[in-house]
Scaffold this motif. Sequence first.
Motif, PDB file in Angstrom:
ATOM      1  N   ALA A 108       0.687  13.153  -6.879  1.00 22.93           N
ATOM      2  CA  ALA A 108       1.637  12.257  -6.214  1.00 22.93           C
ATOM      3  C   ALA A 108       1.862  11.003  -7.047  1.00 22.93           C
ATOM      4  CB  ALA A 108       1.123  11.888  -4.818  1.00 22.93           C
ATOM      5  N   VAL A 109       0.777  10.441  -7.565  1.00 26.17           N
ATOM      6  CA  VAL A 109       0.881   9.245  -8.401  1.00 26.17           C
ATOM      7  C   VAL A 109       1.690   9.556  -9.660  1.00 26.17           C
ATOM      8  CG1 VAL A 109      -0.413   7.579  -9.797  1.00 26.17           C
ATOM      9  CG2 VAL A 109      -1.261   8.229  -7.538  1.00 26.17           C
ATOM     10  N   LYS A 110       1.374  10.682 -10.303  1.00 25.73           N
ATOM     11  CA  LYS A 110       2.095  11.067 -11.524  1.00 25.73           C
ATOM     12  C   LYS A 110       3.582  11.298 -11.242  1.00 25.73           C
ATOM     13  CE  LYS A 110       0.012  14.583 -13.289  1.00 25.73           C
ATOM     14  NZ  LYS A 110      -0.245  15.642 -14.312  1.00 25.73           N
ATOM     15  N   SER A 111       3.900  11.729 -10.030  1.00 27.26           N
ATOM     16  CA  SER A 111       5.285  12.052  -9.675  1.00 27.26           C
ATOM     17  C   SER A 111       6.082  10.829  -9.253  1.00 27.26           C
ATOM     18  CB  SER A 111       5.310  13.099  -8.560  1.00 27.26           C
ATOM     19  OG  SER A 111       4.662  14.283  -8.983  1.00 27.26           O
ATOM     20  N   GLY A 112       5.428   9.686  -9.181  1.00 31.37           N
ATOM     21  CA  GLY A 112       6.146   8.451  -8.880  1.00 31.37           C
ATOM     22  C   GLY A 112       5.959   7.902  -7.485  1.00 31.37           C
ATOM     23  N   ALA A 113       5.029   8.465  -6.700  1.00 33.90           N
ATOM     24  CA  ALA A 113       4.787   7.945  -5.353  1.00 33.90           C
ATOM     25  C   ALA A 113       4.199   6.540  -5.429  1.00 33.90           C
ATOM     26  CB  ALA A 113       3.846   8.864  -4.579  1.00 33.90           C
ATOM     27  N   ALA A 114       4.663   5.673  -4.553  1.00 34.63           N
ATOM     28  CA  ALA A 114       4.162   4.298  -4.511  1.00 34.63           C
ATOM     29  C   ALA A 114       3.073   4.132  -3.459  1.00 34.63           C
ATOM     30  CB  ALA A 114       5.304   3.327  -4.215  1.00 34.63           C
ATOM     31  N   GLY A 115       2.915   5.136  -2.589  1.00 32.28           N
ATOM     32  CA  GLY A 115       1.905   5.044  -1.539  1.00 32.28           C
ATOM     33  C   GLY A 115       1.366   6.405  -1.171  1.00 32.28           C
ATOM     34  N   TYR A 116       0.149   6.428  -0.644  1.00 30.34           N
ATOM     35  CA  TYR A 116      -0.472   7.694  -0.224  1.00 30.34           C
ATOM     36  C   TYR A 116      -1.339   7.390   0.989  1.00 30.34           C
ATOM     37  CZ  TYR A 116      -2.374  12.422  -0.925  1.00 30.34           C
ATOM     38  OH  TYR A 116      -2.714  13.743  -0.778  1.00 30.34           O
ATOM     39  N   LEU A 117      -0.904   7.867   2.154  1.00 27.12           N
ATOM     40  CA  LEU A 117      -1.618   7.620   3.401  1.00 27.12           C
ATOM     41  C   LEU A 117      -1.975   8.944   4.066  1.00 27.12           C
ATOM     42  CD1 LEU A 117       0.460   4.749   5.079  1.00 27.12           C
ATOM     43  CD2 LEU A 117      -1.693   4.527   3.836  1.00 27.12           C
ATOM     44  N   LEU A 118      -3.093   8.943   4.765  1.00 30.05           N
ATOM     45  CA  LEU A 118      -3.473  10.113   5.543  1.00 30.05           C
ATOM     46  C   LEU A 118      -2.850  10.022   6.929  1.00 30.05           C
ATOM     47  CD1 LEU A 118      -7.229  10.420   4.512  1.00 30.05           C
ATOM     48  CD2 LEU A 118      -5.226  11.560   3.518  1.00 30.05           C
ATOM     49  N   LYS A 119      -2.629  11.178   7.540  1.00 24.62           N
ATOM     50  CA  LYS A 119      -1.942  11.203   8.830  1.00 24.62           C
ATOM     51  C   LYS A 119      -2.768  10.640   9.979  1.00 24.62           C
ATOM     52  CE  LYS A 119       1.563  14.776   8.176  1.00 24.62           C
ATOM     53  NZ  LYS A 119       2.079  16.101   8.587  1.00 24.62           N
ATOM     54  N   ASP A 120      -4.048  10.362   9.729  1.00 21.21           N
ATOM     55  CA  ASP A 120      -4.827   9.723  10.788  1.00 21.21           C
ATOM     56  C   ASP A 120      -4.660   8.201  10.758  1.00 21.21           C
ATOM     57  OD1 ASP A 120      -6.277   9.081   8.539  1.00 21.21           O
ATOM     58  OD2 ASP A 120      -8.145  10.033   9.188  1.00 21.21           O
ATOM     59  N   SER A 121      -3.773   7.706   9.881  1.00 17.71           N
ATOM     60  CA  SER A 121      -3.476   6.272   9.846  1.00 17.71           C
ATOM     61  C   SER A 121      -2.752   5.874  11.134  1.00 17.71           C
ATOM     62  CB  SER A 121      -2.583   5.932   8.640  1.00 17.71           C
ATOM     63  OG  SER A 121      -3.198   6.294   7.426  1.00 17.71           O
ATOM     64  N   SER A 122      -2.949   4.631  11.561  1.00 17.15           N
ATOM     65  CA  SER A 122      -2.262   4.135  12.756  1.00 17.15           C
ATOM     66  C   SER A 122      -0.802   3.844  12.421  1.00 17.15           C
ATOM     67  CB  SER A 122      -2.933   2.850  13.254  1.00 17.15           C
ATOM     68  OG  SER A 122      -2.733   1.797  12.323  1.00 17.15           O
ATOM     69  N   ILE A 123       0.049   3.749  13.449  1.00 18.62           N
ATOM     70  CA  ILE A 123       1.455   3.445  13.222  1.00 18.62           C
ATOM     71  C   ILE A 123       1.595   2.069  12.589  1.00 18.62           C
ATOM     72  CG2 ILE A 123       1.805   2.472  15.530  1.00 18.62           C
ATOM     73  CD1 ILE A 123       4.330   4.506  13.381  1.00 18.62           C
ATOM     74  N   GLU A 124       0.668   1.149  12.921  1.00 16.09           N
ATOM     75  CA  GLU A 124       0.693  -0.181  12.312  1.00 16.09           C
ATOM     76  C   GLU A 124       0.439  -0.085  10.810  1.00 16.09           C
ATOM     77  OE1 GLU A 124      -1.077   0.540  15.018  1.00 16.09           O
ATOM     78  OE2 GLU A 124       0.012  -0.596  16.577  1.00 16.09           O
ATOM     79  N   GLU A 125      -0.496   0.801  10.412  1.00 13.38           N
ATOM     80  CA  GLU A 125      -0.791   0.982   8.988  1.00 13.38           C
ATOM     81  C   GLU A 125       0.396   1.604   8.258  1.00 13.38           C
ATOM     82  OE1 GLU A 125      -5.604   1.663   8.802  1.00 13.38           O
ATOM     83  OE2 GLU A 125      -4.377   3.258   9.670  1.00 13.38           O
ATOM     84  N   VAL A 126       1.057   2.548   8.894  1.00 16.56           N
ATOM     85  CA  VAL A 126       2.228   3.178   8.277  1.00 16.56           C
ATOM     86  C   VAL A 126       3.351   2.157   8.117  1.00 16.56           C
ATOM     87  CG1 VAL A 126       3.998   4.953   8.519  1.00 16.56           C
ATOM     88  CG2 VAL A 126       1.632   5.463   9.160  1.00 16.56           C
ATOM     89  N   ALA A 127       3.601   1.375   9.161  1.00 10.64           N
ATOM     90  CA  ALA A 127       4.660   0.363   9.101  1.00 10.64           C
ATOM     91  C   ALA A 127       4.355  -0.675   8.023  1.00 10.64           C
ATOM     92  CB  ALA A 127       4.815  -0.315  10.466  1.00 10.64           C
TER      93      ALA A 127
END
Length: 231
Positions: A108-127
């Motif tokens: 993901a990093v090599k492909s240009g992603a600026a962020g990587y979050l797991l789906k157990d993150s809270s909506i506040e963390e995603v926002a």
Amino acid sequence: MSENTTEKTGPVDAEPIRVLVVDDQELFRRGLVMLLGVEPAIEVVGEAGDGIEGTNLAASAAPDVVLLDVRMPKRSGIEACVAIKEVVPSAKIIMLTVSDEEADLYEAVKSGAAGYLLKDSSIEEVAQAIRVVADGQSLISPSMAVKLIDEFKQMSKPERDQVPGLRLTERELEVLRLVAKGLNNREIARQLFISENTVKNHVRNILEKLQLHSRMEAVMYAVREKLLDIP
């Protein structure tokens, strides 16, 4: 109370961050769209259920930020990340996934992603991640940051010397070490007792000196070339 959205009255963001959600799990996707819809300064401009549909929608909607699942039919999130960056270079990509595998994170990093979050993150963390990457920063889950550093260390070749002429200042190395720990600009500024603008300038200088395009690439390069003394 004026409804004129064309005027900019100050430093407050006048335009919401335009977000595209791409995930093949419909229930999760719809729930995320609904929750993000009530977040201030965030506007969901579309949703898609696979990588090809997501790429096409990104081309037409021109979002600021795209949330991508890693494992999807027709075109994986990693492949979609590359394709979206080609059609909308300004878009920032956040991988939002159940996969905590180092290989997926690294790709993901090599492909240009600026962020990587797991789906157990809270909506506040995603926002918050959306706001951070829209501001030009990178963000990954703290647990994944450790795995990313481990991956970088595996890449490191002890016999290689530092590339001559690419010397970073002591302050730039300090900033780079904190970036490697997953800190954002505000946290780095607080820790080093400097302003956020100064941190941004240091990061810009680091990228220019190393001829790289992202913060994560800078850390990857620095560990490989033994510019960091990460234990």
